[in-house]
Design a protein around this motif. Structure first.
Motif, PDB file in Angstrom:
ATOM      1  N   LEU A  36      33.537  14.142  15.834  1.00  0.00           N
ATOM      2  CA  LEU A  36      32.977  13.200  16.897  1.00  0.00           C
ATOM      3  C   LEU A  36      33.182  12.058  17.239  1.00  0.00           C
ATOM      4  CD1 LEU A  36      29.589  15.254  16.686  1.00  0.00           C
ATOM      5  CD2 LEU A  36      31.388  15.902  18.349  1.00  0.00           C
ATOM      6  N   ASP A  37      33.495  11.020  16.092  1.00  0.00           N
ATOM      7  CA  ASP A  37      33.590   9.793  16.149  1.00  0.00           C
ATOM      8  C   ASP A  37      34.932   9.402  16.701  1.00  0.00           C
ATOM      9  OD1 ASP A  37      32.749   6.880  15.612  1.00  0.00           O
ATOM     10  OD2 ASP A  37      34.225   6.871  14.032  1.00  0.00           O
ATOM     11  N   MET A  38      35.949  10.372  16.336  1.00  0.00           N
ATOM     12  CA  MET A  38      37.234   9.928  16.658  1.00  0.00           C
ATOM     13  C   MET A  38      37.511  10.387  18.203  1.00  0.00           C
ATOM     14  SD  MET A  38      39.529  11.442  13.610  1.00  0.00           S
ATOM     15  CE  MET A  38      41.125  11.739  14.462  1.00  0.00           C
ATOM     16  N   LEU A  42      38.655   8.065  21.262  1.00  0.00           N
ATOM     17  CA  LEU A  42      39.714   8.591  22.078  1.00  0.00           C
ATOM     18  C   LEU A  42      39.471   8.230  23.483  1.00  0.00           C
ATOM     19  CD1 LEU A  42      41.785  11.184  20.304  1.00  0.00           C
ATOM     20  CD2 LEU A  42      42.445   8.943  21.055  1.00  0.00           C
ATOM     21  N   GLN A  43      38.166   8.725  23.719  1.00  0.00           N
ATOM     22  CA  GLN A  43      37.623   8.599  25.384  1.00  0.00           C
ATOM     23  C   GLN A  43      37.556   7.301  25.495  1.00  0.00           C
ATOM     24  OE1 GLN A  43      34.389  10.989  25.227  1.00  0.00           O
ATOM     25  NE2 GLN A  43      35.301  13.006  25.623  1.00  0.00           N
TER      26      GLN A  43
END
Length: 152
Positions: A36-38, A42-43
């Motif tokens: 979720l952090d990655m 990325l967003q």
């Protein structure tokens, strides 16, 4: 006594599988947090969507090492100024750039770039810019040692 040995063996197996279960649950939670952090990071890196009346200057690179500017995108609708001075929209902190080097502005439905009398000139598609010129999407602009691309 054999019942006690069997009971201890069953408890030991249950504890081992219980520990394995909790370990897998822990690894699963950590993996989910990392994923979720990655995904969030990325967003954040995706370029913002442009409005229909906006244009963008994207910094492609720098020959000197102004790495803080590389891949930055500067969206604008009416006008954007480029120069070394802090009062510009795009600040390029290098000695080859004038304090107020160039300006890009909209004229009707097209965009114009103007060199503001800089000493080291402005280049559009590797051609020396004299005065003003219309620019189109995909054109490259070099100011000092920084290269940018105009997009619409």
């Amino acid at each position: 006594m054999p019942d006690t040995a069997m009971l201890l063996k069953v408890l030991r197996v249950l504890l081992e599988y219980g520990m394995l279960f909790w370990l897998l649950m822990f690894v699963g939670k950590i993996s989910r947090w990392i994923f979720l952090d990655m995904k969030e990071k990325l967003q954040e890196q995706k370029p913002p969507e442009l409005q229909s009346d906006e244009a963008v200057l994207e910094v492609l690179g720098s020959d000197k090492g102004e790495e803080g500017l590389v891949k930055r995108r500067f969206a604008f609708s009416e006008q954007i100024t480029v120069g070394r001075g802090e009062d510009n929209d795009v600040v390029i902190p290098e000695s080859f750039v004038s304090h107020h080097h160039a300006v890009l502005f909209r004229r009707g439905s097209q965009y114009v770039i103007e060199d503001l009398g800089s000493r080291n000139h402005t280049y559009v598609n590797d051609q020396l810019l004299t005065g003003k010129a219309y620019i189109k999407p995909g054109d490259t602009i070099r100011i000092g040692l920084v290269t940018m691309r105009f997009e619409r």
